[in-house]
Design a protein around this motif. Structure first.
Motif, PDB file in Angstrom:
ATOM      1  N   VAL A  27       0.829  -1.204   0.000  1.00  0.00           N
ATOM      2  CA  VAL A  27       0.000   0.000   0.000  1.00  0.00           C
ATOM      3  C   VAL A  27       0.866   1.259   0.000  1.00  0.00           C
ATOM      4  N   THR A  28       0.602   2.122  -0.980  1.00  0.00           N
ATOM      5  CA  THR A  28       1.110   3.487  -0.938  1.00  0.00           C
ATOM      6  C   THR A  28      -0.079   4.396  -0.700  1.00  0.00           C
ATOM      7  N   ALA A  29       0.016   5.239   0.319  1.00  0.00           N
ATOM      8  CA  ALA A  29      -1.085   6.127   0.683  1.00  0.00           C
ATOM      9  C   ALA A  29      -0.624   7.573   0.592  1.00  0.00           C
ATOM     10  N   THR A  30      -1.495   8.440   0.137  1.00  0.00           N
ATOM     11  CA  THR A  30      -1.150   9.856   0.047  1.00  0.00           C
ATOM     12  C   THR A  30      -1.817  10.630   1.168  1.00  0.00           C
ATOM     13  N   MET A  31      -1.214  11.774   1.496  1.00  0.00           N
ATOM     14  CA  MET A  31      -1.757  12.662   2.529  1.00  0.00           C
ATOM     15  C   MET A  31      -1.351  14.083   2.177  1.00  0.00           C
ATOM     16  N   LEU A  32      -2.063  15.043   2.744  1.00  0.00           N
ATOM     17  CA  LEU A  32      -1.727  16.449   2.502  1.00  0.00           C
ATOM     18  C   LEU A  32      -0.535  16.902   3.329  1.00  0.00           C
ATOM     19  N   GLY A  33      -0.456  16.432   4.567  1.00  0.00           N
ATOM     20  CA  GLY A  33       0.624  16.860   5.460  1.00  0.00           C
ATOM     21  C   GLY A  33       1.552  15.721   5.801  1.00  0.00           C
ATOM     22  N   GLU A  34       1.618  15.405   7.096  1.00  0.00           N
ATOM     23  CA  GLU A  34       2.465  14.313   7.551  1.00  0.00           C
ATOM     24  C   GLU A  34       1.654  13.030   7.642  1.00  0.00           C
ATOM     25  N   ALA A  35       2.355  11.899   7.629  1.00  0.00           N
ATOM     26  CA  ALA A  35       1.687  10.624   7.844  1.00  0.00           C
ATOM     27  C   ALA A  35       0.987  10.658   9.199  1.00  0.00           C
ATOM     28  N   PRO A  36      -0.195  10.062   9.302  1.00  0.00           N
ATOM     29  CA  PRO A  36      -0.968  10.182  10.551  1.00  0.00           C
ATOM     30  C   PRO A  36      -0.232   9.627  11.752  1.00  0.00           C
ATOM     31  N   SER A  37      -0.118  10.440  12.785  1.00  0.00           N
ATOM     32  CA  SER A  37       0.502   9.994  14.027  1.00  0.00           C
ATOM     33  C   SER A  37      -0.551   9.594  15.044  1.00  0.00           C
ATOM     34  N   ALA A  38      -1.801   9.949  14.756  1.00  0.00           N
ATOM     35  CA  ALA A  38      -2.917   9.572  15.617  1.00  0.00           C
ATOM     36  C   ALA A  38      -4.087   9.210  14.726  1.00  0.00           C
ATOM     37  N   GLU A  50       3.534   2.801   2.688  1.00  0.00           N
ATOM     38  CA  GLU A  50       4.412   3.863   2.202  1.00  0.00           C
ATOM     39  C   GLU A  50       3.579   5.131   2.065  1.00  0.00           C
ATOM     40  N   TRP A  51       4.099   6.254   2.568  1.00  0.00           N
ATOM     41  CA  TRP A  51       3.331   7.494   2.587  1.00  0.00           C
ATOM     42  C   TRP A  51       3.994   8.538   1.692  1.00  0.00           C
ATOM     43  N   THR A  52       3.158   9.280   0.968  1.00  0.00           N
ATOM     44  CA  THR A  52       3.679  10.340   0.112  1.00  0.00           C
ATOM     45  C   THR A  52       2.708  11.511   0.110  1.00  0.00           C
ATOM     46  N   ARG A  53       3.239  12.730   0.090  1.00  0.00           N
ATOM     47  CA  ARG A  53       2.381  13.919   0.076  1.00  0.00           C
ATOM     48  C   ARG A  53       1.806  14.136  -1.318  1.00  0.00           C
ATOM     49  N   LEU A  54       0.545  14.566  -1.347  1.00  0.00           N
ATOM     50  CA  LEU A  54      -0.092  14.846  -2.634  1.00  0.00           C
ATOM     51  C   LEU A  54      -1.288  15.760  -2.439  1.00  0.00           C
ATOM     52  N   ASP A  55      -1.328  16.818  -3.233  1.00  0.00           N
ATOM     53  CA  ASP A  55      -2.501  17.677  -3.345  1.00  0.00           C
ATOM     54  C   ASP A  55      -3.096  17.397  -4.714  1.00  0.00           C
ATOM     55  N   VAL A  56      -4.288  16.814  -4.750  1.00  0.00           N
ATOM     56  CA  VAL A  56      -4.857  16.383  -6.029  1.00  0.00           C
ATOM     57  C   VAL A  56      -5.226  17.549  -6.937  1.00  0.00           C
ATOM     58  N   ARG A  57      -5.168  18.773  -6.417  1.00  0.00           N
ATOM     59  CA  ARG A  57      -5.399  19.937  -7.284  1.00  0.00           C
ATOM     60  C   ARG A  57      -4.212  20.187  -8.205  1.00  0.00           C
ATOM     61  N   ASP A  58      -3.078  19.592  -7.909  1.00  0.00           N
ATOM     62  CA  ASP A  58      -1.863  19.752  -8.711  1.00  0.00           C
ATOM     63  C   ASP A  58      -1.785  18.588  -9.696  1.00  0.00           C
TER      64      ASP A  58
END
Length: 320
Positions: A27-38, A50-58
């Motif tokens: 699994v690769t998951a995207t997030m706007l900021g940091e990977a969830p700590s909570a 695996e975590w990667t930052r992504l803004d889908v507007r871009d």
């Protein structure tokens, strides 16, 4: 098999990431900021994805992520999920829910790997208000809110672009999902937080509420993500939609009763006109027949137990 989950840091996203890891996917998951700590993911599950930052507007960033990951399946959950927030930020909500989804489908069409399926997390709000009975997938999309309009646009764009670009897109029209990890802006965790404050003595034993007699088709989020994974397994004709729902309408009053039962309190319940939504339909319920016939899926978790689990999560997670 490698899968991509956009919005993996959200309420539904974290539960989906956890479920897909249990199924053995990479699994690769995207997030706007940091990977969830909570949230609801265990430290082991957060580390396994695996975590990667992504803004889908871009659009360029979306294309870059898809090209780099080369997923076989994509679950698109990134977007506005709150109706109130979408109403306040309508243009941004349309850019994320509508144009962001279109950018993803276009990027997948140009991807170097063969993507087997794209499951887009749509919403029953695209249908609009209650129609006097269960709403099936043939029910016309007639949204009555800004949020619903952005999700209807997403729905049509995803399926239309998928058909035009030969991408296997399916829309999961989610009726309300509830459970541990949901943000306090939503009705169930809001009840939980306030009930806990009363139990702890940090708030007066009085609860202001809106219309408790409206009924909605609630499903435990853990059942919901099972449905999303099942839809991705289908070999049927793409560019269709599936309702994800129980087919049973439950009054908001019942959710509150279960919260208070778990909290072991009996506060005064006061109806606040400011909390009553204008034009709110009495009943919104879906028809899950198509999903059941295609996948055999059924909502398996008891809703009362889900409410209690949410209460326990709010109590122990610091969300209260």
């Amino acid at each position: 098999m490698r899968v991509l989950v956009t919005g993996g840091d959200g309420f539904i996203g974290q539960h989906l990431v956890d479920h897909l890891l249990d199924l053995g996917y990479e699994v690769t998951a995207t997030m706007l900021g940091e990977a969830p700590s909570a949230g609801t993911l265990s430290p082991a599950a957060r580390a396994a994805a695996e975590w990667t930052r992504l803004d889908v507007r871009d659009a360029d960033a979306v294309a870059s992520v898809v090209h780099a990951i080369r997923p076989r399946r994509v679950f698109h959950l990134a977007g506005f999920s709150s109706g109130a927030e979408a109403g306040r930020r309508s243009r941004e909500a349309l850019a994320v829910n509508g144009a962001g989804t279109l950018s993803l489908v276009e990027a997948i069409a140009r991807a170097p790997a063969d993507v087997q399926a794209v499951v887009v997390a749509g919403s029953a709000d695209a249908y609009g208000g209650g129609r006097g009975g269960p709403m099936g997938e043939r029910t016309p999309l007639r949204p009555t809110s800004v949020y619903g309009a952005t999700k209807a646009a997403q729905d049509v764009l995803a399926r239309g672009a998928g058909a035009a670009l030969d991408v296997r897109v399916v829309v999961a029209r989610l009726f309300p999902l509830v459970g541990p990890g949901q943000r306090p802006a939503f009705v169930l965790p809001s009840f939980c937080r306030r009930a806990l404050a009363i139990r702890r003595g940090t708030a007066e034993p009085r609860l202001a509420v809106g219309n408790l007699d409206v009924a909605r088709d609630f499903t435990d989020v853990r059942d919901g993500v099972r449905a999303l994974a099942g839809i991705a397994d289908l070999d049927e004709t793409p560019h269709v939609a599936y309702n994800v729902c129980s087919g049973i309408a439950t009054k908001i009053r019942r959710l509150l009763e279960w919260v208070l039962e778990r909290a072991e309190i009996e506060p005064e319940i006061v109806r606040d006109p400011a909390l009553v939504r204008r034009g709110e339909p009495e009943v919104v319920v879906g028809d899950p027949t198509r999903l059941r016939a295609a996948t055999g899926w059924r909502a398996a978790r008891d809703l009362r137990a889900c409410v209690h689990a949410t209460m326990d999560w709010v109590s122990t997670s610091g969300a209260a």
